[in-house]
Design an enzyme around this catalytic site. Structure first.
Site, PDB file in Angstrom:
ATOM      1  N   GLU A   1      38.033  27.963  40.472  1.00  0.00           N
ATOM      2  CA  GLU A   1      36.831  28.628  40.994  1.00  0.00           C
ATOM      3  C   GLU A   1      36.196  27.664  41.986  1.00  0.00           C
ATOM      4  O   GLU A   1      35.720  26.613  41.586  1.00  0.00           O
ATOM      5  CB  GLU A   1      35.900  28.899  39.800  1.00  0.00           C
ATOM      6  CG  GLU A   1      34.837  29.888  40.088  1.00  0.00           C
ATOM      7  CD  GLU A   1      35.445  31.151  40.627  1.00  0.00           C
ATOM      8  OE1 GLU A   1      35.141  31.459  41.782  1.00  0.00           O
ATOM      9  OE2 GLU A   1      36.252  31.788  39.926  1.00  0.00           O
TER      10      GLU A   1
ATOM     11  N   GLU B   1      31.488  25.402  53.958  1.00  0.00           N
ATOM     12  CA  GLU B   1      30.503  25.330  52.881  1.00  0.00           C
ATOM     13  C   GLU B   1      29.696  24.040  53.016  1.00  0.00           C
ATOM     14  O   GLU B   1      30.263  22.968  53.184  1.00  0.00           O
ATOM     15  CB  GLU B   1      31.211  25.353  51.519  1.00  0.00           C
ATOM     16  CG  GLU B   1      30.232  25.393  50.370  1.00  0.00           C
ATOM     17  CD  GLU B   1      30.914  25.559  49.019  1.00  0.00           C
ATOM     18  OE1 GLU B   1      31.818  24.781  48.715  1.00  0.00           O
ATOM     19  OE2 GLU B   1      30.502  26.472  48.268  1.00  0.00           O
TER      20      GLU B   1
END
Ligand code: ADP
Length: 496
Positions: free
Chosen positions: A251, A386
């Site tokens: 994840e 990100e």
């Protein structure tokens, strides 16, 4: 006063690292405040933890699932009783504001109650056999020892997403908390052991990634790996797990977009964007870091957002009036600073924030101003990579179709959102945004524990946490055929 020393938890005992080495965990809002001294473990400690988990597995797998679930349920009750205490410790350890750390503990409570219910479900399948007098079913089996590597941004919630489904399914666990937030994982463990979890079923080994995380991923007796963190580390964990064919749930990052269409309720969108972008100081994998706004409302929305962002109260999350806490550590602030510079160099317009905060209230912590770039082009690095900090990029667009294309035009696919009052557009967005999560008229953050959580593309490798996805990950199927015909029956052959 000397800081408290916390040990590893292996085989039901508190033990020091084999090397005797430790490290200090500091409060990111005030680095003079030492949360505690934690074990700096290595491969030998991982070996001890895995062998304890291996032994415990032989007993735990035979405990009926509803009994395992009762312990998990009790742990949920204990967490609820200790919610305020653990939330306050979490704010000290991790920085996010109290409202959010209470939510983090609550998420572990919710997961406990949900997974306790799975003790009486864990549904399999019974299906007809193609042969007479033969019974066919598929049941879920535990996998064995599960290795878990957790990040710091949800210090209790994410470990609970990993541990609780694994436990209810009959697995035993070795977990490595993030180096910045070991205490909250130990608090979760305490709730579990106080609820009656037997020795060796959960083992906690604290320390750093390459020294503890890597040996967990490599260990021959670890049968599954669950990792949450950066895509960079996730790739190495995934490659390691693949060498021994371990199931591996990864994840990782996000570059989540909120789309605001001309017909949106702008007041609602404004509150949503502020929460989505600056909640947890932007340090969520689901944080909104791009807002794609249709041109009819773009300038109006930008002005109102900038006004509100500049007035957010940034400070120590233990003060209830504070709206945004610090970043987790010095490196994270340095990353945010780097991206602000990149954004400026790329020609985006910096209209709010942009600097670390150094007023007397902020000088001992890792604080950064809520930062907004406007007129961002979707190809710029600040719109692609990100950042994991309080930095938001506003991207103007002409049309709905262009908004969807830009929302999808990144390497990640975790969360997404659309603000519109047009039901047709809402449904098209639900269908066409290629992400694991889409919110309609709500920001990109706020997942509930009983729905699958995870993303497409570089966000993950196809697994989901939460919901049934977790039960799927922590079990393996066994198909069982019971032939009560008293003769040899051959599938596919005895067809007459
Ligand atoms: P973040 O940027 O959120 O800190 P990381 O991917 O660096 O994300 O860290 C997530 C978790 O992975 C942490 O528990 C960290 O200690 C661990 N980790 C870091 N490097 C490695 C590695 N080489 N192998 C296994 N785990 C690692």
């Amino acid at each position: 006063m000397a800081a408290k020393v916390f040990k590893n938890f292996i085989g039901g005992e508190w033990v020091e690292s084999r090397s005797g080495q430790t490290y200090e965990n500091l409060n990111p809002a005030d680095t003079r405040d030492v949360i505690g001294v934690f074990q700096r473990s290595d491969k030998r400690d991982v070996d001890d933890a895995v062998s304890a988990a291996r032994q415990a597995f032989e007993r735990w797998r035979l405990v009926p699932a509803p009994k395992r679930a009762e312990i998990i349920y009790r742990a949920g009750e204990i967490l609820l009783e200790r919610k305020e205490e653990y939330a306050r410790l979490m704010t000290r350890e991790m920085g996010k504001v109290l409202k959010e750390t209470r939510g983090d503990v609550q998420e572990a409570v919710d997961t406990a109650y949900y997974m306790a219910g799975e003790g009486r479900r864990q549904f399999g399948a019974t299906v007809p056999s193609e042969l007479p007098n033969k019974f066919a079913m598929a049941v879920r089996m535990p996998i064995g020892v599960c290795g878990m590597i957790a990040p710091w941004n949800f210090p209790m919630a994410i470990p609970s997403w990993k541990l609780l489904p694994a436990l209810v399914c009959g697995n035993t666990c070795v977990i490595k908390p993030a180096e910045d937030t070991p205490l909250s994982t130990l608090n979760l463990l305490k709730a579990l052991t106080d609820a009656g979890l037997p020795k060796g079923v959960v083992n906690v080994v604290t320390g750093f990634g390459p020294e503890v995380g890597a040996p967990i991923a490599e260990h021959a007796n670890v049968q599954a790996i669950s990792f949450t963190g950066s895509s960079e580390v996730g790739r190495t964990v995934g490659v390691t797990a693949a060498q021994s064919f371990k199931p591996c749930s990864l994840e990782m990052g996000g570059k989540n977009a909120i789309i605001i269409l001309d017909d949106a309720n702008l007041d609602l969108a404004l509150d949503g964007v502020l929460w989505g972008a600056f909640g947890t100081t932007g340090q969520r994998c689901t944080a909104a870091s791009r807002v794609i706004v249709q041109k009819g409302v773009y300038r109006q929305f930008a002005d109102r957002l900038i006004y509100r962002a500049q007035r957010l109260k940034v400070g120590n999350g233990q003060d209830e009036s504070v709206e945004m806490g610090p970043q987790i550590n010095e490196q994270q602030v340095a990353t945010t600073e780097k991206y602000v510079q990149i954004g400026k160099n790329e020609g985006a317009k910096l209209e709010a924030g942009g600097k670390a905060l150094n007023t007397p209230d902020h000088v001992y912590g890792w604080f950064f101003e809520p930062t907004i770039f406007t007129d961002v082009n979707e190809k710029m690095r600040i719109a692609q990579e990100e950042i994991f900090g309080p930095v938001l990029s506003l991207i103007p667009v002409d049309s709905f179709d262009q908004a969807i294309e830009i929302a999808n035009g990144v390497t990640y696919g975790l969360s997404s959102s659309v603000y519109t009052r047009d039901v047709n557009k809402a449904f098209r967005a639900m269908r066409d945004i290629y992400a694991g999560i889409t919110y309609v008229n709500a920001p990109t953050i706020g997942a509930e524990v009983h729905l699958p959580f995870g993303g497409t593309k570089s966000t993950g490798n196809g697994h989901r946490e939460g919901g049934l996805g977790a039960i799927d990950f922590y079990t393996q199927w066994k198909s069982i055929y019971v032939d009560y015909s008293d003769r040899l029956q051959r599938a596919q052959i005895d067809t007459e």
